[in-house]
Design an enzyme around this catalytic site. Structure first.
Site, PDB file in Angstrom:
ATOM      1  CG  HIS A 117      46.699  31.573  40.550  1.00 24.04           C
ATOM      2  ND1 HIS A 117      47.515  30.627  41.124  1.00 24.04           N
ATOM      3  CD2 HIS A 117      46.854  32.697  41.294  1.00 24.04           C
ATOM      4  CE1 HIS A 117      48.138  31.155  42.168  1.00 24.04           C
ATOM      5  NE2 HIS A 117      47.752  32.409  42.297  1.00 24.04           N
ATOM      6  CG  ASP A 194      41.031  29.021  40.749  1.00 26.27           C
ATOM      7  OD1 ASP A 194      40.582  29.350  41.867  1.00 26.27           O
ATOM      8  OD2 ASP A 194      42.153  29.366  40.344  1.00 26.27           O
ATOM      9  CD  GLN A 197      41.094  36.517  43.826  1.00 23.60           C
ATOM     10  OE1 GLN A 197      40.423  37.282  44.530  1.00 23.60           O
ATOM     11  NE2 GLN A 197      42.352  36.238  44.093  1.00 23.60           N
ATOM     12  CE  LYS A 220      43.693  33.670  46.995  1.00 19.81           C
ATOM     13  NZ  LYS A 220      44.775  34.570  46.608  1.00 19.81           N
ATOM     14  CB  CYS A 357      50.469  33.356  40.739  1.00 15.77           C
ATOM     15  SG  CYS A 357      51.479  33.451  42.204  1.00 15.77           S
TER      16      CYS A 357
HETATM   17  N1  PMP Z   1      43.489  30.737  41.942  1.00 18.17           N
HETATM   18  C1  PMP Z   1      43.279  32.055  41.986  1.00 18.17           C
HETATM   19  C2  PMP Z   1      42.377  32.694  40.969  1.00 18.17           C
HETATM   20  C3  PMP Z   1      43.903  32.809  42.976  1.00 18.17           C
HETATM   21  O1  PMP Z   1      43.697  34.124  43.028  1.00 18.17           O
HETATM   22  C4  PMP Z   1      44.746  32.166  43.920  1.00 18.17           C
HETATM   23  C5  PMP Z   1      45.468  32.946  44.986  1.00 18.17           C
HETATM   24  N2  PMP Z   1      46.125  34.096  44.505  1.00 18.17           N
HETATM   25  C6  PMP Z   1      44.903  30.783  43.831  1.00 18.17           C
HETATM   26  C7  PMP Z   1      44.256  30.109  42.835  1.00 18.17           C
HETATM   27  C8  PMP Z   1      45.755  30.022  44.792  1.00 18.17           C
HETATM   28  O2  PMP Z   1      45.226  30.098  46.071  1.00 18.17           O
HETATM   29  P1  PMP Z   1      46.064  29.591  47.328  1.00 18.17           P
HETATM   30  O3  PMP Z   1      47.426  30.197  47.187  1.00 18.17           O
HETATM   31  O4  PMP Z   1      45.314  30.115  48.501  1.00 18.17           O
HETATM   32  O5  PMP Z   1      46.077  28.100  47.264  1.00 18.17           O
END
Ligand code: PMP
Length: 399
Positions: A117, A194, A197, A220, A357
């Protein structure tokens, strides 16, 4: 076919009325228990923490620190190892700008992967601009997993950090964190995971995973926005310099010099996310009440069912491995994902269409965007059927 947790829909006012919400990987809907906890924290029980001499504030301080213990228990870590952040993005930036700036220099290397991401790419690029550290990218297997064998070949003693997603937000592929940790440590690097998910879908145990940093966002995992956490080994946190300066992160302040509080308070400048922390703890209680083993099974079953159904169509390309968890990306021949998403919306089906993203992953897949269906504990076979019906209608419209 997943029928295990069908009764949960009623607990989610956000999907009342039969909305087929298949965008949980972007953000999960909230169960009533989390909404109630948040409303009470903001209303009936509201006060500041760590400062007040009055009873309400003392109670709120206890509840807030209990939320930290709850988070530690959820992760299988210790409460001194939990830093509350605004979310995963802020947690990664915190590590880059404190641990990274303190420990990395030109000549050192960081290993990321193709499927990360943006929030696990851009903070390291910003660190590269400040320190001259180099970034390497671990490729994926043909079916869309981080190729850990390749990581083993790439890693050298120059690598100081490996930063990888536990579960891909596009492909649903799951990383063998323990193996990645062993490889990183063998090369003398630390491992940041990270867990955005993974946290809602897989039981976590920091000791078993043996990583060094783990980050996630509460929104999430059925909790509120605006909060998440960084877990880091105590010795690493203790050695990290402070980040934001202000109230609550100090020991003593004079105009000549300030000294800092120990971790984790050193990293939590200002009035904290009190309401959000209590909401996150309620979400963890709720999710743990269902059971993470059940959650994982449910999400694997639904992903497998959707993949099997989409696999029957000769006009659908599926991305990601067969055993993905909770997240399925695909393309419908000749139809832009945004058009598909718009028609599905008319059918009361919400999917995500875009780059998620993860633009480097889109480049790797050779597409500008994918359609992504992602499940939560409230998802069921009816949602899949509605999606398949909507895809069929889209096919008829586009010919
Ligand atoms: N890493 C992953 C794998 C994600 O899915 C997301 C959110 N789409 C993020 C990081 C970023 O999370 P946040 O926008 O809540 O900081």
């Amino acid at each position: 076919m997943s029928t295990a947790i069908l009764a949960l829909k009623d607990e989610f006012p956000g999907i009342a009325g039969g909305w087929h919400y298949l965008d949980t990987a972007a953000t999960a809907q909230k169960p009533q228990a989390v909404i109630d906890a948040t409303v009470n924290a903001l209303g009936r029980d509201y006060a500041t923490v760590h400062r007040g001499v009055y009873a309400r504030s003392a109670e709120m301080t206890l509840a807030f620190e209990a939320a930290r213990r709850r988070t530690a228990a959820f992760l299988g870590g210790a409460e001194e190892e939990i830093v509350f952040t605004r979310g995963a993005t802020e947690a990664i930036n915190l590590v880059a700008q404190t641990w990274g700036v303190e420990n990395l220099k030109a000549g050192d290397r960081i290993l990321l992967s193709t499927l990360e991401h943006h929030s696990n790419i851009v903070p390291w690029q910003m660190l590269r601009e400040r320190t001259g550290v180099a970034i390497d990218v671990c490729p994926l297997t043909a079916d869309g997993r981080i190729d850990v064998d390749e990581a083993e070949r790439i890693l050298t003693p120059a690598h100081k950090l490996v930063a990888l997603a536990h579960v891909s937000n596009v492909l649903g592929s799951v990383l063998d964190v323990r193996r990645a940790a062993d490889l990183a440590h063998a090369a003398g690097a630390l491992l940041l995971v990270d867990g955005c998910q993974a946290a809602p879908r897989i039981a976590l145990d920091m000791a078993a995973l043996d990583c060094d940093f783990y980050v996630f966002s509460a929104h999430k995992l059925y909790g509120p926005t605006g909060i998440g956490a960084l877990w880091a080994r105590k010795a690493i946190l203790d050695a990290m310099p402070p980040w934001h300066g202000g109230g609550a992160m100090i020991d003593r302040v004079t105009f000549e010099k300030s000294t800092y509080a120990p971790a984790p308070q050193r990293f939590e400048a200002g009035t904290p996310m009190i309401v959000e922390a209590l909401g996150m703890a309620a979400a963890m209680d709720w999710l743990s009440g269902i059971g993470l083993a059940r959650a994982e099974q449910h999400e694997r079953d639904l992903a497998a069912r959707l993949r099997a159904e989409l696999g029957k169509r000769n006009d659908v390309t599926l991305f990601g491995p067969e055993d993905s968890v909770g997240i399925v990306s695909f393309a419908l021949d000749g139809v832009h994902p945004h058009d598909l998403g718009t028609i599905l919306d008319e059918e009361g089906v919400a999917i995500r269409a875009g780059h998620h993203c993860a633009q480097p992953l889109m480049d790797h897949l050779g597409v500008p965007a994918t359609a992504r269906a992602s499940f939560g504990l409230y998802s069921d076979d009816n949602d899949i059927e509605a999606l398949l019906k909507g895809i069929e209608r889209t096919r008829r419209i586009f010919g």
